[in-house]
Design a protein around this motif. Structure first.
Motif, PDB file in Angstrom:
ATOM      1  N   LYS A  38      -1.276  12.247  -9.280  1.00 16.50           N
ATOM      2  CA  LYS A  38      -2.374  12.249  -8.384  1.00 16.50           C
ATOM      3  C   LYS A  38      -3.508  11.554  -8.735  1.00 16.50           C
ATOM      4  CE  LYS A  38      -0.694  16.479  -6.593  1.00 16.50           C
ATOM      5  NZ  LYS A  38      -0.736  17.709  -5.834  1.00 16.50           N
ATOM      6  N   LEU A  56      -5.131  -0.088  -4.615  1.00 19.94           N
ATOM      7  CA  LEU A  56      -5.315   0.381  -3.450  1.00 19.94           C
ATOM      8  C   LEU A  56      -6.688  -0.385  -2.956  1.00 19.94           C
ATOM      9  CD1 LEU A  56      -3.898   3.765  -3.309  1.00 19.94           C
ATOM     10  CD2 LEU A  56      -2.968   1.852  -2.043  1.00 19.94           C
ATOM     11  N   ALA A  95      -3.235   2.772  -9.570  1.00 18.59           N
ATOM     12  CA  ALA A  95      -2.948   3.011  -8.311  1.00 18.59           C
ATOM     13  C   ALA A  95      -4.110   2.912  -7.380  1.00 18.59           C
ATOM     14  CB  ALA A  95      -2.217   4.240  -7.968  1.00 18.59           C
ATOM     15  N   LYS A  96      -5.304   3.705  -7.747  1.00 17.18           N
ATOM     16  CA  LYS A  96      -6.438   3.717  -7.044  1.00 17.18           C
ATOM     17  C   LYS A  96      -7.177   2.153  -7.249  1.00 17.18           C
ATOM     18  CE  LYS A  96      -7.532   8.434  -7.516  1.00 17.18           C
ATOM     19  NZ  LYS A  96      -8.514   9.816  -8.157  1.00 17.18           N
ATOM     20  N   PHE A 106       1.189   8.579  -6.020  1.00 14.00           N
ATOM     21  CA  PHE A 106       0.181   9.788  -5.946  1.00 14.00           C
ATOM     22  C   PHE A 106       1.160  11.102  -5.750  1.00 14.00           C
ATOM     23  CE2 PHE A 106      -3.277   6.830  -4.355  1.00 14.00           C
ATOM     24  CZ  PHE A 106      -3.950   6.880  -5.889  1.00 14.00           C
ATOM     25  N   TYR A 155     -12.029   3.249  -3.297  1.00 16.50           N
ATOM     26  CA  TYR A 155     -11.281   3.728  -4.657  1.00 16.50           C
ATOM     27  C   TYR A 155     -11.791   3.223  -5.711  1.00 16.50           C
ATOM     28  CZ  TYR A 155      -7.281   4.689  -1.440  1.00 16.50           C
ATOM     29  OH  TYR A 155      -6.239   5.183  -0.322  1.00 16.50           O
ATOM     30  N   LYS A 167       0.983   4.245  -3.028  1.00 13.38           N
ATOM     31  CA  LYS A 167       0.437   5.470  -2.411  1.00 13.38           C
ATOM     32  C   LYS A 167       1.603   6.510  -3.048  1.00 13.38           C
ATOM     33  CE  LYS A 167      -2.898   4.772   1.128  1.00 13.38           C
ATOM     34  NZ  LYS A 167      -3.096   4.890   2.648  1.00 13.38           N
ATOM     35  N   GLU A 168       2.785   6.096  -2.927  1.00 11.66           N
ATOM     36  CA  GLU A 168       3.974   6.935  -3.532  1.00 11.66           C
ATOM     37  C   GLU A 168       3.748   7.439  -4.822  1.00 11.66           C
ATOM     38  OE1 GLU A 168       7.583   4.587  -2.774  1.00 11.66           O
ATOM     39  OE2 GLU A 168       7.408   4.974  -0.536  1.00 11.66           O
ATOM     40  N   GLU A 203       0.869  -1.261   0.011  1.00 12.93           N
ATOM     41  CA  GLU A 203      -0.053   0.094  -0.152  1.00 12.93           C
ATOM     42  C   GLU A 203       0.747   1.191  -0.029  1.00 12.93           C
ATOM     43  OE1 GLU A 203      -3.821   1.717   2.682  1.00 12.93           O
ATOM     44  OE2 GLU A 203      -2.704  -0.019   3.533  1.00 12.93           O
ATOM     45  N   LYS A 204       1.919   1.448   0.757  1.00 11.25           N
ATOM     46  CA  LYS A 204       2.903   2.419   0.801  1.00 11.25           C
ATOM     47  C   LYS A 204       3.635   2.785  -0.624  1.00 11.25           C
ATOM     48  CE  LYS A 204       7.138   3.693   2.982  1.00 11.25           C
ATOM     49  NZ  LYS A 204       8.054   3.416   1.869  1.00 11.25           N
TER      50      LYS A 204
END
Length: 196
Positions: free
Chosen positions: A146, A155, A151-152, A142, A171, A139-140, A135-136
């Protein structure tokens, strides 16, 4: 239309989530895989009880040769990110995830905005069930993109795997809203159906 590797990885994640849901709710009795017979089809013929566990001794010479070729290409030109990626992908598939992560990180040191590489590392951690690290990493993305749909979506898959259905739904709804006619939106819709 050419499929991006991310869509293949996303498909794998969806299948993994569905299988986790199906198998975690379906049968409370552990199966005894060690005593089951190997199928005798073209792929599995000769892999019966005499083969034992998968090990380096069971790896075919073609695979070993390919691994040596990829390693040699990286050793000869350690700045070639294509060679690094190809070798890392191969190691990941050969269940040498830690070695693959090291190579992927070398690529990220050269170009920290390589979303594909970040997703590959996250997928390895996802399979290791280290969802927080996966997850980390996602999120990077973004920080430099953005509105990244992949990524969404990813997640959402991690949240669903962790049992956080509301977060997964959030999400996946964002993916559908942001790009309703995309293949990723279709995958998000299917994933939302599987949540229910």
């Amino acid at each position: 239309m050419k499929l991006k590797p991310i869509y293949i990885y996303l498909g794998i994640i969806i299948i993994a989530v569905v299988l986790l849901v199906v198998f975690s709710t379906g049968n409370d009795k552990p199966s005894d895989l060690a005593n089951q017979e190997m199928p005798q089809d073209d792929i599995h013929r000769g892999m019966g009880s005499g083969m034992g566990n998968p090990s380096e001794a069971n790896v075919s010479s073609e695979i070993k040769m390919r691994m040596e070729q990829l390693k040699k290409a990286v050793d000869e030109n350690p700045d070639d990110t294509l060679a690094l990626r190809e070798y890392a992908d191969f190691l990941s598939q050969a269940h040498k995830q830690n070695d693959a992560i090291d190579l992927y990180n070398k690529i990220l040191k050269k170009d920290n905005k390589r979303t594909d590489i970040r997703f590959n590392i996250a997928l390895i951690y996802y399979h290791k069930q280290d969802y927080e690290t996966a997850e980390k990493l996602i999120k990077e993305v973004f920080t430099y993109d953005k509105n990244n749909l992949e990524a969404k979506y990813n997640l959402g898959a991690i949240a669903a795997t962790k049992g956080e259905k509301d977060i997964a739904k959030k999400y996946w709804d964002e993916v559908i809203k942001q790009s309703p006619k995309s293949q990723l939106a279709s995958m998000a819709q299917e994933s939302l159906k599987a949540l229910k």
